[in-house]
Design an enzyme around this catalytic site. Structure first.
Site, PDB file in Angstrom:
ATOM      1  CB  CYS A 189     -54.645 -71.841  51.610  1.00  0.00           C
ATOM      2  SG  CYS A 189     -53.341 -72.662  50.677  1.00  0.00           S
ATOM      3  CB  CYS A 248     -49.631 -70.104  56.413  1.00  0.00           C
ATOM      4  SG  CYS A 248     -50.856 -68.852  56.005  1.00  0.00           S
ATOM      5  CG  HIS A 303     -47.302 -74.357  53.427  1.00  0.00           C
ATOM      6  ND1 HIS A 303     -47.169 -75.276  52.414  1.00  0.00           N
ATOM      7  CD2 HIS A 303     -48.573 -73.872  53.339  1.00  0.00           C
ATOM      8  CE1 HIS A 303     -48.314 -75.336  51.734  1.00  0.00           C
ATOM      9  NE2 HIS A 303     -49.176 -74.495  52.274  1.00  0.00           N
ATOM     10  NE  ARG A 363     -52.569 -73.913  46.473  1.00  0.00           N
ATOM     11  CZ  ARG A 363     -53.319 -74.542  47.369  1.00  0.00           C
ATOM     12  NH1 ARG A 363     -54.496 -74.032  47.726  1.00  0.00           N
ATOM     13  NH2 ARG A 363     -52.913 -75.669  47.923  1.00  0.00           N
TER      14      ARG A 363
END
Lengths: 279, 103
Positions: free
Chosen positions: A240, A193, A197, A236
């Site tokens: 992802c 992640c 991000h 979501r």
């Protein structure tokens, strides 16, 4: 059980975990805020709650135009109807939540000492149904997402206040497990992640600009244009996972609930601004 | 004397041939699929399974159905490789994530 090198490595790592520096969610949160605000001094803190629209002026303009007639409005109306519909036993969702379920989203997720697990708002909604003799709803869209949208709407403007109590066994481990998930590379594309991000936040991935993890948890559930409907945060997460070519976990799995716990704590202090619309 | 030596010798031979015989035969299509599925099960248990695995296995099945066993075995073994890489990823990430988490 077959003893393999990878299992031995995982066991050793798990044994070493307590010996690593003591978990400190608040220090993690402050460090994360600091890392973004230093990189993007031009962005006001609460703006991070608007995701990529804090970075991309053209996309922001389109998004603001959509906010004149928000596509999630129907979900809020439907969610309110569902929320106020009585169960077969005469009770309703309001009987399951503090303050009748109005303006409570800022306290979710939380670590339930009795259940020994992280409880998200969506999990609480379905637990309410099951406690009252109703079947659980599908996790990622439809009626449950609409109810979540309504509850998010009633909580707009409230400040996220997720707790990781040190004196509740399992809470810190759940937080750390969520943190580990966030930073762990997975899938054939070998992305964490954090790869998108944190490391690459603000940069473009194909046609989209990557949002920061700060503010990620403020605006769910979301009407995503590509979904054509409102969907939950775990939907979501699954998307992802698929995008990095990992097999996704089930929505509301322990792994995803722990991840939501970590991510939401990172957005403590932010005002809730859901439900929202995204591309 | 010879009989006394024969029994432990046979036991040793049995053990050795047993070791060699464990595990599916990856030179056959069913064996290659079984080996691949074992590895994917391991990757799933570690929480690191890749979603590239199932499509490869479906392609292997299609090749097998079409009578192309060589291609079917190749694809099943490729699926196994993906699962093995996922397992390796899990092993590396068990410690590596912490370095990434430092601010």
């Amino acid at each position: 059980m077959l003893v393999t090198p990878s299992r031995v490595a995982a066991l050793v790592a798990a044994l070493l975990l307590p010996m690593a520096s003591a978990a400190d969610p608040e220090a993690d949160r402050k460090a994360l805020v600091d890392s973004y605000t230093k990189r993007f001094p031009q962005i006001e803190l609460q703006e991070y709650a608007n995701g990529l629209y804090a970075f991309d002026a053209d996309a922001r303009e389109q998004w603001l135009e959509m906010e004149d007639f928000p596509p999630y409005e129907i979900a809020i109306e439907e969610g309110e109807e569902y929320f106020n519909m009585a169960f077969a036993n005469g009770k309703g969702y309001a009987d399951c939540f503090e303050n009748g379920g109005v303006g409570v989203k800022q306290n979710y997720p939380y670590f339930d000492a009795e259940q020994e697990q992280v409880v998200t708002l969506e999990l609480a909604i379905n637990q309410c149904r099951e406690a009252n003799g109703e079947d659980p709803l599908p996790w990622t869209a439809g009626e449950l997402a609409a109810i979540s949208a309504y509850m998010a709407w009633t909580s707009r403007g409230n400040v996220i206040d997720v707790k990781v109590p040190e004196d509740v066994p399992g809470a810190m481990q759940a937080y750390e497990a969520g943190k580990q998930f966030y930073y762990t590379r997975r899938g054939q594309l070998n992305f964490a992640c954090a790869s998108c991000h944190k490391q690459s936040a603000g940069l473009k991935l194909r046609a989209d600009r990557l949002s920061t993890s700060l503010g990620h948890a403020t605006h769910w559930p979301v009407y995503r244009s590509r979904w054509g409907e409102i969907g939950t945060l775990h939907r979501r997460f699954q998307e992802c996972n698929v995008q990095v070519r990992a097999e996704p976990f089930e929505a509301q799995s322990e792994q995803f609930r722990n991840l939501e716990y970590f991510l939401t704590y990172m957005s403590n202090g932010f005002e809730l601004n859901g439900p929202a619309s995204r591309r | 004397m010879r009989i006394r030596l024969l029994i432990p010798a046979l036991a040793i031979i049995g053990l050795l041939s047993g070791c060699a015989a464990t595990g599916p035969d990856m030179t056959t299509y069913p064996g290659a699929v079984e080996a691949a599925q074992q590895k994917q099960a391991e990757a799933r248990e570690l929480g690191h399974a890749w979603n590239t695995f199932e499509p490869l296995l479906r392609q292997a099945a299609a090749a097998n159905d079409a009578g192309d066993e060589e291609e079917a075995i190749r694809l099943a073994n490729e699926a196994r490789l993906h699962a093995e890489l996922a397992i390796e990823q899990a092993s590396e990430e068990a410690g590596a994530w912490r370095e990434r988490a430092s601010f």
